[in-house]
Write a protein that holds these residues in place. Structure first.
Motif, PDB file in Angstrom:
ATOM      1  N   ASP A   3      51.459  71.049  64.535  1.00 42.01           N
ATOM      2  CA  ASP A   3      51.962  72.393  64.820  1.00 42.01           C
ATOM      3  C   ASP A   3      52.835  72.867  63.654  1.00 42.01           C
ATOM      4  OD1 ASP A   3      53.028  74.698  65.833  1.00 42.01           O
ATOM      5  OD2 ASP A   3      54.225  73.716  67.398  1.00 42.01           O
ATOM      6  N   PRO A   4      52.374  73.888  62.905  1.00 44.13           N
ATOM      7  CA  PRO A   4      53.122  74.360  61.733  1.00 44.13           C
ATOM      8  C   PRO A   4      54.548  74.803  62.058  1.00 44.13           C
ATOM      9  CG  PRO A   4      50.933  75.359  61.809  1.00 44.13           C
ATOM     10  CD  PRO A   4      51.117  74.606  63.089  1.00 44.13           C
ATOM     11  N   ALA A   5      54.761  75.407  63.217  1.00 40.34           N
ATOM     12  CA  ALA A   5      56.108  75.863  63.583  1.00 40.34           C
ATOM     13  C   ALA A   5      57.049  74.672  63.768  1.00 40.34           C
ATOM     14  CB  ALA A   5      56.054  76.704  64.851  1.00 40.34           C
ATOM     15  N   LYS A   6      56.531  73.622  64.417  1.00 46.47           N
ATOM     16  CA  LYS A   6      57.328  72.418  64.647  1.00 46.47           C
ATOM     17  C   LYS A   6      57.667  71.743  63.314  1.00 46.47           C
ATOM     18  CE  LYS A   6      56.958  69.158  68.356  1.00 46.47           C
ATOM     19  NZ  LYS A   6      56.037  68.389  69.176  1.00 46.47           N
ATOM     20  N   ILE A   7      56.667  71.651  62.437  1.00 44.82           N
ATOM     21  CA  ILE A   7      56.862  71.033  61.129  1.00 44.82           C
ATOM     22  C   ILE A   7      57.890  71.830  60.326  1.00 44.82           C
ATOM     23  CG2 ILE A   7      55.757  70.530  58.915  1.00 44.82           C
ATOM     24  CD1 ILE A   7      53.209  69.848  60.494  1.00 44.82           C
ATOM     25  N   THR A   8      57.782  73.148  60.357  1.00 43.14           N
ATOM     26  CA  THR A   8      58.712  73.998  59.619  1.00 43.14           C
ATOM     27  C   THR A   8      60.140  73.795  60.109  1.00 43.14           C
ATOM     28  OG1 THR A   8      56.955  75.624  59.272  1.00 43.14           O
ATOM     29  CG2 THR A   8      59.209  76.373  58.908  1.00 43.14           C
ATOM     30  N   SER A   9      60.334  73.711  61.424  1.00 45.66           N
ATOM     31  CA  SER A   9      61.695  73.512  61.936  1.00 45.66           C
ATOM     32  C   SER A   9      62.219  72.128  61.565  1.00 45.66           C
ATOM     33  CB  SER A   9      61.770  73.766  63.439  1.00 45.66           C
ATOM     34  OG  SER A   9      61.235  72.688  64.159  1.00 45.66           O
ATOM     35  N   GLN A  10      61.338  71.110  61.551  1.00 49.84           N
ATOM     36  CA  GLN A  10      61.746  69.769  61.113  1.00 49.84           C
ATOM     37  C   GLN A  10      62.159  69.805  59.649  1.00 49.84           C
ATOM     38  OE1 GLN A  10      58.110  67.630  62.374  1.00 49.84           O
ATOM     39  NE2 GLN A  10      59.491  66.085  63.186  1.00 49.84           N
ATOM     40  N   LEU A  11      61.387  70.543  58.840  1.00 51.71           N
ATOM     41  CA  LEU A  11      61.695  70.656  57.414  1.00 51.71           C
ATOM     42  C   LEU A  11      63.073  71.274  57.204  1.00 51.71           C
ATOM     43  CD1 LEU A  11      58.325  71.767  55.789  1.00 51.71           C
ATOM     44  CD2 LEU A  11      59.703  69.806  55.136  1.00 51.71           C
ATOM     45  N   ILE A  12      63.367  72.309  57.963  1.00 46.57           N
ATOM     46  CA  ILE A  12      64.675  72.974  57.837  1.00 46.57           C
ATOM     47  C   ILE A  12      65.789  71.987  58.157  1.00 46.57           C
ATOM     48  CG2 ILE A  12      66.169  74.752  58.847  1.00 46.57           C
ATOM     49  CD1 ILE A  12      63.527  76.443  59.171  1.00 46.57           C
ATOM     50  N   GLU A  13      65.640  71.254  59.256  1.00 46.68           N
ATOM     51  CA  GLU A  13      66.657  70.263  59.643  1.00 46.68           C
ATOM     52  C   GLU A  13      66.835  69.192  58.574  1.00 46.68           C
ATOM     53  OE1 GLU A  13      66.219  68.525  63.552  1.00 46.68           O
ATOM     54  OE2 GLU A  13      65.585  70.454  64.364  1.00 46.68           O
ATOM     55  N   ARG A  15      66.124  69.392  55.362  1.00 48.02           N
ATOM     56  CA  ARG A  15      66.723  69.948  54.140  1.00 48.02           C
ATOM     57  C   ARG A  15      68.231  70.105  54.298  1.00 48.02           C
ATOM     58  NH1 ARG A  15      61.798  73.671  53.530  1.00 48.02           N
ATOM     59  NH2 ARG A  15      60.552  72.547  52.017  1.00 48.02           N
ATOM     60  N   ILE A  16      68.658  70.511  55.498  1.00 47.10           N
ATOM     61  CA  ILE A  16      70.100  70.641  55.766  1.00 47.10           C
ATOM     62  C   ILE A  16      70.759  69.269  55.683  1.00 47.10           C
ATOM     63  CG2 ILE A  16      71.803  71.148  57.561  1.00 47.10           C
ATOM     64  CD1 ILE A  16      69.888  73.453  58.439  1.00 47.10           C
ATOM     65  N   GLU A  17      70.137  68.266  56.308  1.00 45.31           N
ATOM     66  CA  GLU A  17      70.697  66.916  56.274  1.00 45.31           C
ATOM     67  C   GLU A  17      70.735  66.379  54.846  1.00 45.31           C
ATOM     68  OE1 GLU A  17      70.182  62.501  58.278  1.00 45.31           O
ATOM     69  OE2 GLU A  17      68.913  64.137  59.002  1.00 45.31           O
ATOM     70  N   HIS A  18      69.689  66.669  54.084  1.00 42.96           N
ATOM     71  CA  HIS A  18      69.617  66.231  52.690  1.00 42.96           C
ATOM     72  C   HIS A  18      70.782  66.820  51.888  1.00 42.96           C
ATOM     73  CE1 HIS A  18      67.838  65.933  48.588  1.00 42.96           C
ATOM     74  NE2 HIS A  18      67.301  64.833  49.078  1.00 42.96           N
ATOM     75  N   ARG A  19      71.038  68.111  52.089  1.00 43.45           N
ATOM     76  CA  ARG A  19      72.135  68.784  51.384  1.00 43.45           C
ATOM     77  C   ARG A  19      73.486  68.218  51.822  1.00 43.45           C
ATOM     78  NH1 ARG A  19      72.401  74.129  53.422  1.00 43.45           N
ATOM     79  NH2 ARG A  19      73.934  73.163  54.773  1.00 43.45           N
ATOM     80  N   ILE A  49      64.863  60.792  53.471  1.00 43.01           N
ATOM     81  CA  ILE A  49      64.705  62.183  53.918  1.00 43.01           C
ATOM     82  C   ILE A  49      63.827  62.957  52.938  1.00 43.01           C
ATOM     83  CG2 ILE A  49      65.956  64.360  54.242  1.00 43.01           C
ATOM     84  CD1 ILE A  49      68.224  62.670  55.462  1.00 43.01           C
ATOM     85  N   LYS A  50      64.039  62.711  51.642  1.00 41.92           N
ATOM     86  CA  LYS A  50      63.225  63.388  50.632  1.00 41.92           C
ATOM     87  C   LYS A  50      61.749  63.057  50.841  1.00 41.92           C
ATOM     88  CE  LYS A  50      62.994  64.068  45.668  1.00 41.92           C
ATOM     89  NZ  LYS A  50      63.432  63.613  44.362  1.00 41.92           N
ATOM     90  N   ASP A  51      61.459  61.780  51.119  1.00 44.02           N
ATOM     91  CA  ASP A  51      60.080  61.361  51.385  1.00 44.02           C
ATOM     92  C   ASP A  51      59.525  62.041  52.637  1.00 44.02           C
ATOM     93  OD1 ASP A  51      60.116  59.735  49.167  1.00 44.02           O
ATOM     94  OD2 ASP A  51      60.440  57.878  50.295  1.00 44.02           O
ATOM     95  N   MET A  52      60.362  62.140  53.670  1.00 43.02           N
ATOM     96  CA  MET A  52      59.928  62.783  54.909  1.00 43.02           C
ATOM     97  C   MET A  52      59.630  64.263  54.661  1.00 43.02           C
ATOM     98  SD  MET A  52      62.641  60.867  57.427  1.00 43.02           S
ATOM     99  CE  MET A  52      62.446  61.923  58.858  1.00 43.02           C
ATOM    100  N   ILE A  53      60.464  64.906  53.845  1.00 46.42           N
ATOM    101  CA  ILE A  53      60.254  66.320  53.512  1.00 46.42           C
ATOM    102  C   ILE A  53      58.915  66.481  52.789  1.00 46.42           C
ATOM    103  CG2 ILE A  53      61.043  68.220  52.025  1.00 46.42           C
ATOM    104  CD1 ILE A  53      63.949  67.335  52.703  1.00 46.42           C
ATOM    105  N   ALA A  54      58.663  65.622  51.813  1.00 45.69           N
ATOM    106  CA  ALA A  54      57.401  65.687  51.062  1.00 45.69           C
ATOM    107  C   ALA A  54      56.207  65.482  51.998  1.00 45.69           C
ATOM    108  CB  ALA A  54      57.401  64.642  49.953  1.00 45.69           C
ATOM    109  N   TYR A  55      56.330  64.511  52.908  1.00 43.07           N
ATOM    110  CA  TYR A  55      55.252  64.233  53.855  1.00 43.07           C
ATOM    111  C   TYR A  55      54.965  65.457  54.735  1.00 43.07           C
ATOM    112  CZ  TYR A  55      52.836  62.359  57.924  1.00 43.07           C
ATOM    113  OH  TYR A  55      51.949  62.166  58.950  1.00 43.07           O
TER     114      TYR A  55
END
Length: 66
Positions: A3-13, A15-19, A49-55
Motif C-alpha cells: 500500500d503506497p500510502a502506508k509506505i509513504t507514512s512509514q517513510l515519513i516516520e 526520516r523523522i527518526e533518522h533526523r 533506518i537508512k537501509d529501511m528508508i531505501a528499502y
C-alpha cells in the motif's frame, strides 16, 4: 501489493527518526563526557533506518519488468 500510502507514512516516520538520531549523535559527540558506546549504538540504529528508508523507497518504485 504494498500500500503506497502506508509506505509513504512509514517513510515519513523513519526520516523523522533518522533526523532525530542525527541530532542526538551530534549532541552526544559534543558533550564533555561523551559515551562512545551510546554514540556507536545510535549510529548503528541510524544506518539501519537508512537501509529501511531505501528499502521502502524501492517498494514505491513501480516494477519495470511488469
Amino acid at each position: 501489493p504494498p500500500d503506497p500510502a502506508k509506505i509513504t507514512s512509514q517513510l515519513i516516520e523513519l526520516r523523522i527518526e533518522h533526523r532525530d538520531l542525527d541530532e542526538a549523535i551530534a549532541r552526544l559527540a559534543t558533550s564533555i563526557d561523551s559515551d562512545e558506546l551510546a554514540i556507536k549504538r545510535l549510529k548503528k540504529r541510524k544506518l539501519k533506518i537508512k537501509d529501511m528508508i531505501a528499502y521502502l523507497e524501492n517498494q514505491l518504485i513501480p516494477d519495470l519488468d511488469a
